[in-house]
Design a protein around this motif. Structure first.
Motif, PDB file in Angstrom:
ATOM      1  N   CYS A 397       0.837  -1.196   0.000  1.00 10.68           N
ATOM      2  CA  CYS A 397       0.000   0.000   0.000  1.00 10.68           C
ATOM      3  C   CYS A 397       0.881   1.258   0.000  1.00 10.68           C
ATOM      4  O   CYS A 397       1.786   1.365   0.823  1.00 10.68           O
ATOM      5  CB  CYS A 397      -0.901  -0.007   1.223  1.00 10.68           C
ATOM      6  SG  CYS A 397      -1.844   1.509   1.425  1.00 10.68           S
ATOM      7  N   CYS A 400       0.246   2.904   3.688  1.00  9.12           N
ATOM      8  CA  CYS A 400       0.624   2.267   4.957  1.00  9.12           C
ATOM      9  C   CYS A 400       1.631   1.128   4.779  1.00  9.12           C
ATOM     10  O   CYS A 400       2.028   0.491   5.750  1.00  9.12           O
ATOM     11  CB  CYS A 400      -0.615   1.754   5.680  1.00  9.12           C
ATOM     12  SG  CYS A 400      -1.340   0.311   4.885  1.00  9.12           S
ATOM     13  N   CYS A 415      -5.602  -2.980  -0.252  1.00 12.91           N
ATOM     14  CA  CYS A 415      -4.855  -2.880   0.993  1.00 12.91           C
ATOM     15  C   CYS A 415      -5.738  -3.489   2.070  1.00 12.91           C
ATOM     16  O   CYS A 415      -6.865  -3.059   2.265  1.00 12.91           O
ATOM     17  CB  CYS A 415      -4.561  -1.412   1.333  1.00 12.91           C
ATOM     18  SG  CYS A 415      -3.944  -1.213   3.026  1.00 12.91           S
ATOM     19  N   CYS A 420      -5.498   1.384   7.736  1.00 13.56           N
ATOM     20  CA  CYS A 420      -4.754   2.182   6.759  1.00 13.56           C
ATOM     21  C   CYS A 420      -5.299   3.619   6.768  1.00 13.56           C
ATOM     22  O   CYS A 420      -6.508   3.819   6.748  1.00 13.56           O
ATOM     23  CB  CYS A 420      -4.931   1.561   5.379  1.00 13.56           C
ATOM     24  SG  CYS A 420      -4.252   2.556   4.034  1.00 13.56           S
TER      25      CYS A 420
HETATM   26 ZN   LIG Z   1      -2.949   0.895   3.271  1.00  8.75          ZN
END
Ligand SMILES: [Zn+2]
Length: 658
Positions: A397, A400, A415, A420
């Motif tokens: 991601c 994150c 993700c 996140c």
């Molecule tokens: Zn993420």
């Protein structure tokens, strides 16, 4: 006046209003007046089913659900047109026709939608069919009846078959995709796909909501009525059909080409998509002389507009993270003008799309606007390629750094990190949005600032904000007044009904409508916790995808914890059902007017409906209460004249709690 006469009169009034609004674009009466007529007609038709009529304007609301579409054999085949792509080809077509017979042509805009055949008997619409393969199409009568610009009854009681193009105006297209985005559903690529997808719906009520439109352009066997095509268009208008206003007569090839050039400029300003111009011989008695090929008539052709294409360079490929965690690759472009606007980004949809077109950073690409709206990469100019590195999908991601996952059978990467940042912010934006909890002042920008400053990390934190009033007031661009308004809006959001809360939580596949169905069924979150997967699947209109998504969410400890907090904060997790039967609002008809201080119109309507009342838009003898805010105008006056009970906001509030 007897009931039957009254019903007929109402139908005539509504038909006339529909035609004025949807066909002629010259509204006769206000929306409210229209709703009032419609409501009255619906009421009378419900009370007196013996006066039902398949061409009543109430049929435009839809409602019948089919299992499948029946096949229809066309009385006369629906032929397609040959195409020409430039001036030389156009001139050749015209010269061939001129050699045989005539220089009398009609040039029309070609609407980008789907063809339809409409059959009327004695002036009543009895069948609508798709083109299909030209010989056999599908019966879409129920769906077509819901299109407001299609007359169910003609101005003359004649039997006639006509043909036209059903299309989705840009406004309807944007609204539809907005709703789908809110519901976490895939978006339609362009208005034509959306129109075609809508016509495939078995539930005509869905079609009724989608705002389709039509232009009628031909009569089958027209010679009984007129002798040439231009007159046919006027005759269609006189019957009550919507006919595109730009048809032009032209009597030589230069005039035809000039008309096409005018259309090519005009189309960029039209509120619907066109993909060319149709050139037809005007006098009908020449058609058989000129003749047909196996596939298409030789007396007509379609000039295809060049889709406007621009070349530019992809400077980089970035990745957006949606609130469900879906990752969307985006091409960042050297800015370039296409169809009148500057384009600097284009969606690349997903990994498969990029690999299929072998798109790479630094590539020279050709772009256009799909359906004149959404910028899209058509292809790569391979001769200009400098980058030898094929595109690689990111593995984690961008926000994150959690490793991404591509789910079985899906093209998208996700993700999976529940916390996140991109997801958290996206979820709060959705939660506070107008379509969900409607928290005024808590928009995208404010949420981002509060998130970055650490005030809110999750939805639950929104209801803890009041503890930080003083710190909030010191934030740049905030100030005491703004903070006070924001906190008040958050407080008021607690009275949003259960279905809005559930929708606001942004569970995959649980859109606004599904949320209503589910909360209606279960009535409370406790009942939902106790439901088995099967219980959820057995609800009418709830498919396995929705059921799985909801069921697994209800089992997540984090989710349960969040709901526990939100409930203790005062949000509704059950359908408020005070003893409705004895409530003063039960069975009563309301009209809202003026500006309300403490409720939005939607909130007030939800409260009234939750207590068994209903809200209509115009005052009549059937109105029981008028809820009047400040600056109430004509409706208030009318209510006073009719002696209807008028409630101010304070009285309304007291009564809701009684
Ligand atoms: Zn993420």
């Amino acid at each position: 006046m007897d009931i039957k006469t009254k019903i007929i009169e109402l139908r005539q009034q509504i038909d006339a209003a529909n035609q004025a609004y949807h066909t002629l674009d010259q509204p006769l009466i206000s929306d409210a007046a229209y709703d009032a007529l419609m409501n009255e007609l619906i009421e009378l038709e419900t009370m007196y089913p013996e006066y039902d009529d398949p061409s009543s304007p109430t049929k435009k609301i839809g409602g019948q659900i089919l299992d499948k579409f029946e096949k229809v054999t066309h009385t006369t085949p629906m032929m397609s047109l040959s195409n020409v792509f430039n001036r030389e080809e156009l001139y050749k077509f015209v010269e061939r026709v001129e050699e045989v017979v005539t220089s009398d042509f009609v040039v029309e805009l070609k609407i980008d939608g789907l063809a339809v055949a409409l059959r009327y008997e004695e002036g009543i619409l009895i069948q609508a069919a798709t083109r299909g393969n030209g010989i056999i199409g599908e019966d879409i009568t129920n769906n077509v009846k819901t299109i407001k610009s299609i007359p169910l009854k003609l101005a003359k009681p004649i039997s006639i078959e006509v043909r036209g193009e059903i299309f989705m105006p840009h406004k309807s297209f944007h609204r539809l995709n907005q709703v789908r985005e809110n519901n976490n559903e895939s978006l339609f690529a362009n208005p034509r796909n959306a129109a075609a997808g809508t016509m495939r719906q078995l539930d005509s009520q869905i079609v009724a909501q989608r705002g389709l439109d039509v232009y009628i352009y031909a009569i089958v066997d027209p010679l009984q009525y007129v002798t040439n095509h231009y007159d046919a268009l006027n005759f269609l208008k006189s019957l009550g059909f919507k006919v595109n206003p730009y048809a032009t007569l032209a009597n030589n090839k230069e005039a035809i080409y000039a008309a096409i050039e005018t259309f090519d400029n005009l189309r960029k300003t039209l509120p619907y998509d066109t993909d060319g111009a149709v050139i037809k011989v005007n006098p009908y008695d020449k058609y058989d002389v000129i003749g047909y090929t196996a596939k298409s008539p030789k007396w007509a052709t379609a000039y295809k507009f060049q889709a406007e294409i621009a070349e530019t360079t992809i400077t980089s490929i970035t990745f957006q993270v949606g609130r469900t965690g879906v990752i969307t690759p985006v091409a960042e472009l050297e800015p370039v003008v296409v169809s009148g606007t500057t384009v600097s980004r284009a969606t690349l949809h997903n990994e498969d799309y990029i690999k299929l077109k072998d798109i790479r950073i630094n590539d020279q690409v050709r772009i256009h606007k799909a359906g004149e709206i959404i910028p899209e990469v058509i292809d790569v100019v391979m001769s200009q390629r400098i980058n030898q590195q094929p595109f690689e999908m990111i593995q984690s991601c961008p926000i994150c750094q959690t490793p991404l996952r591509r789910l079985e059978g899906e093209a998208d990467h996700y993700c999976m990190n529940e916390s996140c940042d991109a997801k958290m912010i996206g979820q709060m934006i959705h939660f506070a949005s107008r379509v969900a909890m409607d928290i005024d002042g808590l928009g995208e920008k404010v949420i981002e600032i509060l998130y970055e400053r650490g005030f809110i990390k999750t939805i639950t934190d929104i209801y803890k904000l009041s503890q930080y009033q003083e710190s909030l007031e010191t934030l740049p661009g905030f100030g005491p007044k703004k903070v006070e308004k924001l906190l008040l809006a958050i407080e008021q959001s607690k009275s949003q009904p259960f279905h809005k809360v559930l929708f606001g939580l942004g569970i995959k596949h649980i859109g606004a409508k599904v949320s209503k169905i589910i909360t209606q069924h279960f009535q409370s979150i406790e009942n939902m916790y106790q439901a088995s997967l099967e219980d959820i699947q057995n609800i009418h209109e709830i498919g396995p995808e929705i059921a799985n998504s909801l069921f697994s969410m209800l089992k997540k400890p984090d989710f349960v914890e969040m709901i526990r907090y939100l409930k203790s904060a005062g949000l509704n997790f059950e359908n408020v059902q005070k003893d409705i039967k004895s409530h003063a609002f039960n069975g009563k008809t309301f009209v809202l007017t003026g500006k309300l201080e403490n409720y939005s119109r939607d909130q007030a309507s939800d409260i009234i409906e939750s207590l068994g009342g209903k809200v209509t838009s115009s005052v009549s003898k059937l109105t029981d209460y008028v809820l009047a805010g400040s600056d109430a105008g004509s409706k208030l006056k009318k209510a006073e004249a009719l002696g209807i009970q008028i409630l101010d906001e304070a009285t309304f509030k007291d009564m809701t709690h009684a």
